[in-house]
Design an enzyme around this catalytic site. Structure first.
Site, PDB file in Angstrom:
ATOM      1  CG  ASP A  15      -1.988   1.025   1.189  1.00 40.57           C
ATOM      2  OD1 ASP A  15      -2.417   1.401   0.083  1.00 40.57           O
ATOM      3  OD2 ASP A  15      -2.403   1.477   2.261  1.00 40.57           O
ATOM      4  CG  ASP A  17      -1.769   7.647   0.953  1.00 44.55           C
ATOM      5  OD1 ASP A  17      -0.890   8.510   1.075  1.00 44.55           O
ATOM      6  OD2 ASP A  17      -2.561   7.596   0.001  1.00 44.55           O
ATOM      7  CE  LYS A 186      -5.514  -1.231  -1.132  1.00 45.75           C
ATOM      8  NZ  LYS A 186      -4.357  -0.673  -0.386  1.00 45.75           N
ATOM      9  CG  ASP A 211      -2.121   1.645   6.475  1.00 48.49           C
ATOM     10  OD1 ASP A 211      -2.354   1.323   5.289  1.00 48.49           O
ATOM     11  OD2 ASP A 211      -2.695   2.590   7.046  1.00 48.49           O
TER      12      ASP A 211
END
Length: 266
Positions: A15, A17, A186, A211
């Site tokens: 990912d 961010d 996602k 995250d």
């Protein structure tokens, strides 16, 4: 998975961010981590559910933080959506609520963007959602257009706080039409699989670094990948215990992988 299998060389999906950057700020160690992957010739793809920007625009944004990532190593929910549409209904038409990342991806697969009897209404992310555009989308869906959305994220980050994102606007349209969209990004593992196909990689030797337990980790698991959760974004060690599934490994940040990218589980 055996130790020998773990040493056969990995492909990394990650990912953006919360893993590499926070907004426009580099997460410490992300530059060293990517430099190590590039020096070793390790294939990697940076994933984002955000459909606003094209890979070229994202590359420029990331370069300003100190990360040098080629366009071909960036995979967005807009590209995943375009890939899905190309397989489902080639050379079709769509009414798009979104920005250049999405419209460019659809143009590149030969789609016509129109508000006259389109095959699909495709909802993406924008910082300027228009009541007029949402109303048009509702009416087209009522007339039979299929409803597709790039991702289900309800909010997005900004310096001032949360912003309504694709999932929130999709809920509005669903309430008005009674039609649920199909989400491509996602946590749909379709996004992972389309990224793997784009670089010719295989799930059995691929890691997903994210995250968020509810998007990154679950989509990685459902796509058959090993998963690593970093604690530099949304999820915490405590929140991991709330879910019925677990990542393969939990680490503080990607900085913990520097010097260990060849075998991140040792």
């Amino acid at each position: 998975m055996t130790t020998d299998e773990r040493n056969t060389g990995w492909t990394y999906l990650m990912d953006m961010d919360g893993v590499l950057v926070h907004e426009d700020h580099l997460i410490p160690g992300a530059d060293e981590f990517l430099t190590e992957l590039q020096a070793a010739g390790t294939p990697f793809v940076v994933l984002t559910n955000n459909s606003i920007r094209t890979p070229r625009d994202l590359r420029a944004r990331l370069a300003q933080t100190g990360l040098d990532i080629p366009e071909e190593a960036i995979w967005t929910s807009a590209l995943a959506t375009a890939t899905f549409l190309r397989t489902q209904r080639p050379n079709g038409s769509a009414y798009v609520v979104g920005e250049s990342g999405l419209t460019t991806a659809l143009h590149d697969i030969g789609y016509v963007l129109t508000d006259r009897d389109p095959d699909y209404v495709v909802l993406g992310e924008t910082r300027t959602y228009s009541f007029e555009a949402i109303t048009t989308a509702i009416r087209l869906i009522e007339r039979g257009a299929r409803f597709l959305a790039t991702n289900p994220d309800a909010t997005g980050p900004s310096r001032e706080g949360s912003l309504p994102a694709t999932g929130s606007v999709a809920a509005l349209i669903t309430r008005a039409t009674g039609r649920e969209p199909y989400y491509v990004g996602k946590p749909n593992p379709l996004m992972m699989r389309s990224a793997l196909r784009a670089i010719g990689a295989h799930s059995e030797h691929t890691l997903m670094i994210g995250d968020r337990m509810d998007t990154d980790v679950v989509s990685g698991l459902e796509a058959g990948l090993q998963t690593i959760l970093v604690l530099t974004g949304i999820s915490t060690r405590e929140s991991v215990e709330m879910f019925p599934y677990r990542p393969t490994r939990v680490i503080e940040s990607v900085a913990d992988l520097v010097g260990r990218t060849a075998n991140p589980f040792e």
